[in-house]
Enzyme design. Structure first.
Site, mmCIF file in Angstrom:
data_model
loop_
_atom_site.group_PDB
_atom_site.id
_atom_site.type_symbol
_atom_site.label_atom_id
_atom_site.label_comp_id
_atom_site.label_asym_id
_atom_site.label_seq_id
_atom_site.Cartn_x
_atom_site.Cartn_y
_atom_site.Cartn_z
ATOM 1 N N GLU A 62 0.882 -1.048 0.100
ATOM 2 C CA GLU A 62 0.444 0.564 0.193
ATOM 3 C C GLU A 62 1.372 1.197 -0.275
ATOM 4 O OE1 GLU A 62 -2.257 0.720 3.752
ATOM 5 O OE2 GLU A 62 -3.610 2.502 2.252
ATOM 6 N N ARG A 299 6.352 -12.937 9.012
ATOM 7 C CA ARG A 299 7.614 -11.284 8.957
ATOM 8 C C ARG A 299 8.442 -11.613 9.548
ATOM 9 N NH1 ARG A 299 2.978 -8.390 10.707
ATOM 10 N NH2 ARG A 299 4.153 -6.668 9.010
ATOM 11 N N LYS A 309 5.329 0.604 9.835
ATOM 12 C CA LYS A 309 5.159 1.819 10.125
ATOM 13 C C LYS A 309 4.805 3.150 10.180
ATOM 14 C CE LYS A 309 3.996 0.428 4.811
ATOM 15 N NZ LYS A 309 2.981 0.386 3.702
#
Length: 594
Positions: A62, A299, A309
């Site tokens: 994104e 992850r 983020k």
RNA sequence: UGCCCCGUGGUGUAAAGGUAGCACAGGGGAUUUUGGAUCCCUUAGUCAAGGUUCGAAUCCUUGCGGGGUAGCCA
């Protein structure tokens, strides 16, 4: 069954002991040697079963932030799988998952492309935007309504949350759940035409409010957002949710293996539900069926690093670092500016593997790959980070000798460079101690060291300032020690130096880890409380002229004994060199002191 | 507290019922005009208990531990 076939486990067909190493279509020896993780196993098995359907993967960020080292793991996986099966027709798409206009921006679209390219991957013509599929998504919404599988809910967000139930208690159906399809279709279209305010209606799947998986409790598929979108402008005021859009994007692009992280495990039933129930629309658009499969992997977590983020953005916005590409940031643009070679990051991603175990990798593994890569490919030079002046009393005032050491003394093919030597030198403060501890074999009053590539030198006298700090050393060299060892004594220490007359001034930015603890997220007081106050140390020193002559932005070099350095991507200039320390050399002396 | 996933040296990861291996980190040594690099050696592991089997890290059961999950974020 007792006396059935005499066979023990003889696995038939595709299961008969496949060659785990040699299945990759590509002939790249490195790829063949690469470890085969559980995802690559699945991909290979699928390709064996159906050679006419090559694997198609995608990296779907994104555009709401900069890419970080965790994304590199995903990029290397997705593009790596495609590369390994290139001969079979495999490919990997770069797709922007831009379904939320309020957080996204073109700045991120640009930086993401830069970073993926820098890492060394190429999506060819396969650059896509989820927002280009909005018409099809909307069609899918109408299709589901028509099938009785979706409805427009006119409750508020609070009401929807309250009726969702809890982990242990089922939810309650919306009062609008049985609204006639015609009414939902009408509302859905009016939502799109801008008739309603944000939050007044949503499109919901009609699955079950009792499902044990909360994601299946009539999940929201579409919401109204009156916001301008960076890619579609003001064409839309309804936007699909991730859970609806993602499986459709994958299906529309013919993705075979949709690789994502573990937190989406619980979403897979919904992913499959969307793929299944929208299949007729997809098939009409594509002219063929498309059934992507989602597979989850762990992850990346790194010690001494924050990866979310949100926290990275906070570091930038609070001015705790100097931007997304601050060399202390784990962003790809930060690592790039820091001087980490992309090859080292790719090797790192290969080294850590792909599993479903959510562990934490020590940053040391990354740093090892960086050192290893730099060690093999960096030229060597001399530079002094924290200067201390040396005057050689037994060297003529105006005599300058030119030495010609190799750029890499370990490499016989390495070319030579000119290195001036004169009466006045700079050495590093750390290489001199007035009162040396045991085991210190650098310079101190009365002792000798080897000047790298040059003479053995003795310290005869120390000039100190009012505070007792050494400001200048009066020394003498043994003229008989150039290129050979002195007789009758052993000189163990070797130090670096730069001749003062020809030295070029240089700014050094010494970077260290941003956090002082292994797990900054768990620190009491939060990660901001454990920021390393010495993560940046700016020094002004000197470099040898041959280095100043070849330095360009992003040139990487080893300053012998001082570490690996890179000319800053933005601030370096030929007349005003700026070197960032990428990483120090392994230092067993420093480790012994600690 | 429901559901889903995962447990192999300090860390990350192999072993597809048949010798528990690799990398990083750690320790020791050789070598060295980078206290670097290189080379050699070395410490250390299958979460637990039962079961199946000639044989289990692997299959089964139970337990324990860890992670994820209740956005109109992705």
């Amino acid at each position: 069954m007792a006396d059935a076939a005499p066979t023990h486990k003889s696995k038939p067909g595709p299961h008969s002991k496949p060659n785990r190493e040699g299945q990759a279509a590509g002939s790249d020896p490195q790829a063949a040697a690469a470890p085969v993780d559980f995802i690559r196993e699945i991909v290979r098995a699928d390709l064996r079963r159906d050679p006419a359907t090559p694997p198609v993967t995608r990296f779907p960020p994104e555009p709401n932030g900069y890419l970080h080292i965790g994304h590199a793991k995903s990029i290397c996986l997705n593009f790596g799988v495609a590369e390994e099966h290139r001969n079979a027709g495999a490919r990997c798409h770069l797709r922007f998952d831009d379904t939320n206009p309020t957080r996204e921006s073109p700045e991120y679209v640009r930086s993401i492309q830069d970073d993926v390219r820098w890492l060394g991957f190429d999506w060819g013509e396969h650059l896509y935007f989820a927002s280009d599929y909005f018409d099809t998504f909307f069609d899918c919404g109408e299709h589901l309504i028509g099938q009785g599988l979706a409805f427009v809910d006119s409750q508020s967000a609070d009401q929807i949350r309250d009726s969702r139930g809890t982990l242990t208690r089922p939810g309650a159906p919306s009062p609008w759940r049985d609204r006639p399809a015609e009414e939902s279709i009408d509302l859905f279209r009016r939502m799109r035409s801008g008739e309603f305010a944000d939050g007044t209606h949503v499109l919901r799947a009609r699955i079950s409010m009792e499902h044990s998986n909360l994601n299946m409790r009539d999940p929201v598929l579409y919401r109204i957002v009156h916001a301008s979108h960076h890619h579609t402008g003001d064409r839309w005021c309804v936007y699909p949710m991730y859970d609806f859009a993602h499986p459709l994007e994958d299906a529309l692009e013919g993705i075979t293996h949709s690789l994502c992280t573990l937190e989406f495990e619980d979403h897979r039933p919904l992913y499959d539900w969307v793929v299944e129930h929208c299949a007729p629309v997809i098939e009409r658009v594509l002219g063929r069926p498309s059934r992507p499969r989602q597979i989850e992997f762990a992850r990346l977590n790194l010690t001494s690093t924050v990866m979310s983020k949100r926290k990275l953005l906070a570091l930038v916005e609070k001015g705790l670092v100097q931007g997304w590409d601050d060399p202390r940031m784990p962003t790809l643009s930060g690592l790039r500016r820091r001087g980490y070679p992309p090859e080292a990051i790719r090797r790192f991603c290969q080294a850590i593997g792909i599993t479903k175990f959510p562990g934490t990798t020590e940053v040391g593994v990354l740093e090892h790959q960086v050192r290893d890569e730099l060690n093999r490919h960096s030229r060597r030079h001399l530079g002094v980070v924290r200067p201390l002046k040396v005057v050689i009393g037994n060297w003529p005032e105006d005599r300058i000798d030119t030495l010609t050491p190799a750029h890499n003394p370990d490499d016989v093919t390495s070319v030579e460079r000119a290195l001036p030597f004169g009466r006045e030198l700079w050495i590093d403060r750390d290489d001199f101690m007035l009162e040396p501890p045991k085991g210190f074999f650098r310079l101190s009053p009365g002792t000798e060291v080897r000047l790298r590539y040059s003479y053995v030198m003795r310290c005869d006298e120390v000039v100190t300032d009012a505070a007792g700090e050494p400001v200048e050393l009066r020394c003498s060299v043994d003229h008989d020690t150039l290129g050979r060892n002195p007789e009758g004594r052993k000189v163990k220490g070797v130090i670096h130096w730069v001749a003062a007359a020809s030295a070029v001034a240089c700014e050094f930015r010494l970077y260290d880890r941003l956090f002082t603890v292994d797990d900054p997220d768990a620190a009491e007081g939060g990660y901001e409380a454990v920021i390393n106050p010495r993560s940046l140390d700016i020094c002004h020193g000197w470099i040898e002229p041959a280095l100043a002559g070849v330095l360009e932005a992003e040139t990487r070099v080893q300053l012998e004994r001082a570490g690996f350095f890179v000319a800053d991507r933005h601030d370096h200039a030929a007349e005003r060199p700026v070197l960032n320390r990428i990483i120090g050399l392994r230092d067993s002396w420093a480790r012994r002191q600690a």
